[in-house]
Write an enzyme that holds these catalytic residues in place. Structure first.
Site, PDB file in Angstrom:
ATOM      1  N   CYS A  63     -10.954   2.523  -0.074  1.00  0.00           N
ATOM      2  CA  CYS A  63      -9.578   2.934   0.188  1.00  0.00           C
ATOM      3  C   CYS A  63      -9.205   2.179   1.447  1.00  0.00           C
ATOM      4  CB  CYS A  63      -9.486   4.439   0.424  1.00  0.00           C
ATOM      5  SG  CYS A  63      -7.862   4.972   1.026  1.00  0.00           S
ATOM      6  N   THR A  64      -8.063   1.516   1.415  1.00  0.00           N
ATOM      7  CA  THR A  64      -7.753   0.628   2.542  1.00  0.00           C
ATOM      8  C   THR A  64      -7.453   1.397   3.826  1.00  0.00           C
ATOM      9  OG1 THR A  64      -5.484   0.473   1.691  1.00  0.00           O
ATOM     10  CG2 THR A  64      -7.009  -1.309   1.132  1.00  0.00           C
ATOM     11  N   HIS A  65      -7.291   2.699   3.729  1.00  0.00           N
ATOM     12  CA  HIS A  65      -7.137   3.498   4.951  1.00  0.00           C
ATOM     13  C   HIS A  65      -8.482   3.669   5.683  1.00  0.00           C
ATOM     14  CE1 HIS A  65      -3.253   4.692   3.268  1.00  0.00           C
ATOM     15  NE2 HIS A  65      -2.962   5.305   4.400  1.00  0.00           N
ATOM     16  N   ASP A 100       0.883  -1.166   0.000  1.00  0.00           N
ATOM     17  CA  ASP A 100       0.000   0.000   0.000  1.00  0.00           C
ATOM     18  C   ASP A 100       0.919   1.214   0.000  1.00  0.00           C
ATOM     19  OD1 ASP A 100      -2.371   1.623   0.336  1.00  0.00           O
ATOM     20  OD2 ASP A 100      -1.905   1.793   2.462  1.00  0.00           O
ATOM     21  N   SER A 101       0.315   2.391  -0.121  1.00  0.00           N
ATOM     22  CA  SER A 101       1.120   3.607  -0.031  1.00  0.00           C
ATOM     23  C   SER A 101       1.591   3.850   1.411  1.00  0.00           C
ATOM     24  CB  SER A 101       0.293   4.808  -0.496  1.00  0.00           C
ATOM     25  OG  SER A 101      -0.869   4.920   0.308  1.00  0.00           O
ATOM     26  N   CYS A 137      -4.238  -1.756  -1.882  1.00  0.00           N
ATOM     27  CA  CYS A 137      -4.417  -0.325  -2.106  1.00  0.00           C
ATOM     28  C   CYS A 137      -5.346  -0.174  -3.303  1.00  0.00           C
ATOM     29  CB  CYS A 137      -3.059   0.296  -2.414  1.00  0.00           C
ATOM     30  SG  CYS A 137      -3.150   2.016  -2.938  1.00  0.00           S
ATOM     31  N   ASN A 138      -6.468   0.471  -3.086  1.00  0.00           N
ATOM     32  CA  ASN A 138      -7.437   0.632  -4.183  1.00  0.00           C
ATOM     33  C   ASN A 138      -6.891   1.511  -5.295  1.00  0.00           C
ATOM     34  OD1 ASN A 138     -10.380  -0.371  -3.216  1.00  0.00           O
ATOM     35  ND2 ASN A 138      -9.139   0.271  -1.494  1.00  0.00           N
ATOM     36  N   SER A 139      -6.135   2.545  -4.928  1.00  0.00           N
ATOM     37  CA  SER A 139      -5.606   3.456  -5.949  1.00  0.00           C
ATOM     38  C   SER A 139      -4.644   2.694  -6.862  1.00  0.00           C
ATOM     39  CB  SER A 139      -4.878   4.634  -5.294  1.00  0.00           C
ATOM     40  OG  SER A 139      -5.671   5.204  -4.281  1.00  0.00           O
ATOM     41  N   TYR A 145      -0.967   8.342  -2.650  1.00  0.00           N
ATOM     42  CA  TYR A 145      -1.125   8.006  -4.073  1.00  0.00           C
ATOM     43  C   TYR A 145      -2.369   8.683  -4.663  1.00  0.00           C
ATOM     44  CZ  TYR A 145       2.196   4.019  -4.008  1.00  0.00           C
ATOM     45  OH  TYR A 145       3.311   3.222  -3.947  1.00  0.00           O
ATOM     46  N   GLY A 146      -3.376   8.858  -3.824  1.00  0.00           N
ATOM     47  CA  GLY A 146      -4.697   9.280  -4.299  1.00  0.00           C
ATOM     48  C   GLY A 146      -4.724  10.498  -5.206  1.00  0.00           C
ATOM     49  N   GLU A 169      -3.029   8.775   8.446  1.00  0.00           N
ATOM     50  CA  GLU A 169      -1.559   8.734   8.542  1.00  0.00           C
ATOM     51  C   GLU A 169      -1.049   9.580   9.710  1.00  0.00           C
ATOM     52  OE1 GLU A 169       0.754   6.927   6.882  1.00  0.00           O
ATOM     53  OE2 GLU A 169      -0.661   5.886   5.573  1.00  0.00           O
TER      54      GLU A 169
HETATM   55  N1  DGL Z   1      -4.756   3.178   0.870  1.00  0.00           N
HETATM   56  C1  DGL Z   1      -4.754   3.575  -0.476  1.00  0.00           C
HETATM   57  C2  DGL Z   1      -6.015   3.220  -1.232  1.00  0.00           C
HETATM   58  O1  DGL Z   1      -6.577   2.221  -0.946  1.00  0.00           O
HETATM   59  C3  DGL Z   1      -4.092   4.828  -0.901  1.00  0.00           C
HETATM   60  C4  DGL Z   1      -4.267   6.056  -0.143  1.00  0.00           C
HETATM   61  C5  DGL Z   1      -3.386   7.135  -0.715  1.00  0.00           C
HETATM   62  O2  DGL Z   1      -2.157   6.954  -0.702  1.00  0.00           O
HETATM   63  O3  DGL Z   1      -3.917   8.163  -1.193  1.00  0.00           O
HETATM   64  O4  DGL Z   1      -6.451   3.897  -2.098  1.00  0.00           O
END
Ligand code: DGL
Length: 261
Positions: free
Chosen positions: A177-179, A3-4, A66-68, A35-36, A145
């Site tokens: 988004c996994t966050h 993931d990011s 990570c979805n992105s 990453y988003g 974060e």
């Molecule tokens: N956790 C990530 C996702 O699922 C990325 C979040 C990010 O870095 O913007 O999209």
């Protein structure tokens, strides 16, 4: 798995719970987070660099936690590697389609994920007769974060982001988004008890199990698994948050600028 940052640890937790004998290497690209907001092409490049590095470590399966990154690079990754590549997208869609009663599903994610249309494509591929309403929530990742999962500022922001989805009458909300599962207290509070929150973490772990089982790749060893955690930036918040979000398996963080691998 990668993931990011710390978001993918929600998936790591579910995979470790389900598959305690599997060795895991988790890479957090903390030097290039988030990453988003980045163009999909850039996220694609990062994701493939990282997966190249993981494949060099001789992994038997890749999880794009990570979805992105999955939105930007999943199809390419499946062409590029011989090992199976599991992402969070299809398992999340499957769980949401099973949960919705009124067939109106909301989705919250990063700009990259929402702009890519990856969930709309996955819904189409599933042939489910549901409507998807998407909302980018670019500021959520920063809160996670920073370790802020409950502040008043966060509640206010969540109310703003979720308002259009409430107006659309959704009864199910994909945390794309996994966050975001780390914000589920606030999200459930704001969305109300009638909305089912879908975190793809458990569904993704189930998919990892199914792939390993079908491909006869489950680890038969009885000894304790090794879990490695690697970050692309020098020690930072990743260690503290890792212990908080993942728990006891989170050990020393190795530093590796994987883009230079
Ligand atoms: N956790 C990530 C996702 O699922 C990325 C979040 C990010 O870095 O913007 O999209």
């Amino acid at each position: 798995m990668f993931d990011s940052g710390v978001g993918g640890l929600t998936v790591a937790r579910a995979v470790i719970d389900l598959l305690p004998r599997e060795n895991l290497i988790y890479f957090g690209d903390t030097a290039r987070l988030p990453y988003g907001p980045r163009p999909l092409e850039e996220v694609r490049k990062f994701a493939l660099e990282i997966m190249d590095g993981l494949v060099e470590e001789d992994v038997k399966l890749l999880v794009v936690a990570c979805n992105s990154a999955a939105s930007a690079a999943l199809a390419d990754a499946r062409d590029r590697y011989t090992v199976p590549v599991v992402s969070v997208i299809e398992p999340g869609v499957k769980a949401a389609v099973a949960a919705t009663r009124n067939r109106r599903i909301g989705l919250i994610g990063t700009h990259a994920t929402v702009a890519s249309g990856s969930y709309e494509a996955a819904v189409r591929a599933s042939n489910a007769n549901v409507e998807l309403f998407s909302q980018a929530c670019p500021r959520f990742v920063d809160f996670v974060e920073r370790g802020d999962t409950t502040s008043e500022e966060l509640v206010t922001l969540a109310a703003e982001y979720l308002e259009p989805l409430a107006r659309a009458g959704i009864d199910t909300l994909i945390l794309a988004c996994t966050h975001y599962p780390l914000l589920s207290g606030v999200l459930q509070y704001v969305a109300g008890d009638d909305v089912v929150l879908i975190s793809s973490a458990e569904a993704t772990a189930t998919e990892v199990f199914a792939r390993l089982k079908d491909d006869h790749l489950l680890n038969p060893a009885r000894r304790r698994a090794v879990h490695r955690f690697v970050a692309s930036s020098e020690e930072g918040a990743f260690s503290d948050l890792g212990r908080r979000f993942l728990g006891p398996e989170f050990g020393r963080v190795e530093h590796r600028p994987w883009d230079k691998a």
